[in-house]
Design an enzyme around this catalytic site. Structure first.
Site, PDB file in Angstrom:
ATOM      1  N   GLU A  94     -31.705 -16.014  56.139  1.00 30.45           N
ATOM      2  CA  GLU A  94     -31.384 -17.332  56.872  1.00 30.45           C
ATOM      3  C   GLU A  94     -30.871 -17.245  58.226  1.00 30.45           C
ATOM      4  O   GLU A  94     -30.577 -18.137  59.118  1.00 30.45           O
ATOM      5  CB  GLU A  94     -30.414 -18.189  55.844  1.00 30.45           C
ATOM      6  CG  GLU A  94     -31.331 -18.726  54.497  1.00 30.45           C
ATOM      7  CD  GLU A  94     -30.366 -19.462  53.679  1.00 30.45           C
ATOM      8  OE1 GLU A  94     -29.342 -19.357  53.729  1.00 30.45           O
ATOM      9  OE2 GLU A  94     -30.992 -20.238  52.864  1.00 30.45           O
ATOM     10  N   GLU A 125     -29.151  -0.708  39.415  1.00 27.78           N
ATOM     11  CA  GLU A 125     -27.884  -1.037  39.578  1.00 27.78           C
ATOM     12  C   GLU A 125     -27.046   0.176  39.548  1.00 27.78           C
ATOM     13  O   GLU A 125     -25.857   0.381  39.993  1.00 27.78           O
ATOM     14  CB  GLU A 125     -27.528  -2.403  39.111  1.00 27.78           C
ATOM     15  CG  GLU A 125     -26.989  -2.151  37.576  1.00 27.78           C
ATOM     16  CD  GLU A 125     -26.129  -3.386  37.277  1.00 27.78           C
ATOM     17  OE1 GLU A 125     -24.927  -2.936  36.817  1.00 27.78           O
ATOM     18  OE2 GLU A 125     -26.036  -4.479  37.419  1.00 27.78           O
TER      19      GLU A 125
END
Length: 311
Positions: A94, A125
């Site tokens: 963004e 992860e």
């Protein structure tokens, strides 16, 4: 099943984390009316902003350090797994439309790569090696910042990213939601927003995820304010890539200058749609090329360019 030195007993680790704690008073939440559950959940969410408030000095110190490096051309890199990784990618994606950042200036790394945005990538992860490889692909420098994000504060991908980045001389920030986290300890700037046990045991996409979103909003937004990407509270570096943003661009110029619509259109045409340049054209009464020069000389800071024009 026996544990190995590389993987200590994860279950016992999780049992010590506030974000994983079981809340017996909610054990029959599934029996409650829906409205009661929404009230409970909303009450939980209301506590998140207060938890962030307790960490504002640490957040501000991290922002100031990031801004110094980004002003030298450094990048802001988020690294996390699962929800934490997705929030970093969201924040990074963004920045170009909001602040007209260059491609690659703000980067979101998620364990397992782009596929992990929409599906679970098993085991990703747990790999600090994967984090090192992802950072190597960026050719990290000492002017860059790596923000490791992990609710537990123990995720190997996030901790590994921060440890490796720090070894390369980059600025490091560790954002976790538990006290005494390995992630905060590994980073130069540790930020532990303690949101406590979740409504659903261990579902850290809830309060912990909300807290991470709030802090990442601050890191990117206030860093961009420090870098001169705004004028007051106006997004003067907005990139007008669609009709809504073109309309917003005209409105921002109007709010900053008070000029008439036809003047605004002329200024935007003269500056190829660049909001910051158009504001300078109108407020300093200069032409497009002069506005561009003044902004270049001021490092993109509109207030400084205005002062120079009126100097």
């Amino acid at each position: 099943m026996t544990s190995t030195p590389h993987h200590p007993d994860l279950r016992s680790q999780l049992e010590t984390l506030a974000t994983e704690a079981f809340r017996p008073e909610l054990a029959e939440i599934d029996q409650l009316p829906t409205l009661d559950i929404t009230r409970l959940m909303n009450g939980e969410d209301a506590a998140v902003a207060a938890a962030v408030a307790e960490r504002l000095p640490e957040i501000a110190a991290a922002i100031d350090a990031v801004a110094v490096r980004m002003a030298r051309g450094g990048r802001l890199v988020y690294a996390g797994a699962g929800t934490a990784g997705r929030l970093g990618v969201l924040d990074a994606s963004e920045c170009p439309p909001t602040f007209n950042t260059a491609p690659g200036q703000v980067v979101g790394l998620i364990a397992g790569g782009p596929d992990a945005m929409v599906t679970s990538v098993e085991g990703a992860e747990d790999s600090p090696e994967l984090a090192r490889a992802d950072l190597d692909a960026l050719a990290l420098t000492a002017d860059d910042t790596v923000v490791g994000v992990s609710a537990s504060g123990r995720t190997p991908y996030a901790v590994g990213a921060v440890e490796y980045a720090r070894s390369l001389g980059a600025l490091t920030v560790g954002l976790a939601c538990n006290r005494g986290s390995a992630l905060a300890a590994a980073a130069e700037h540790g930020i532990e927003v303690v949101t406590g046990p979740e409504l659903l045991t261990g579902s850290t996409r809830l309060k912990a995820g909300t807290a991470q979103k709030l802090v990442l909003n601050m890191l990117s937004t206030i860093t961009m304010i420090r870098l001169g990407k705004t004028y007051g509270n106006l997004m003067v570096d907005v990139r007008a890539s669609n009709e809504k943003l073109r309309a917003r661009s005209r409105r921002i110029v109007a709010l900053a200058t008070g000029a008439a619509d036809e003047e605004i259109e002329r200024a935007l045409t003269a500056t190829d749609g660049e909001v910051k340049h158009a504001i300078l054209v109108l407020l300093a009464d200069v032409d497009g090329p002069t506005a561009a020069r003044l902004l270049t000389e001021s490092g993109g800071h509109l207030r400084a360019a205005l002062a120079e024009a009126h100097g």
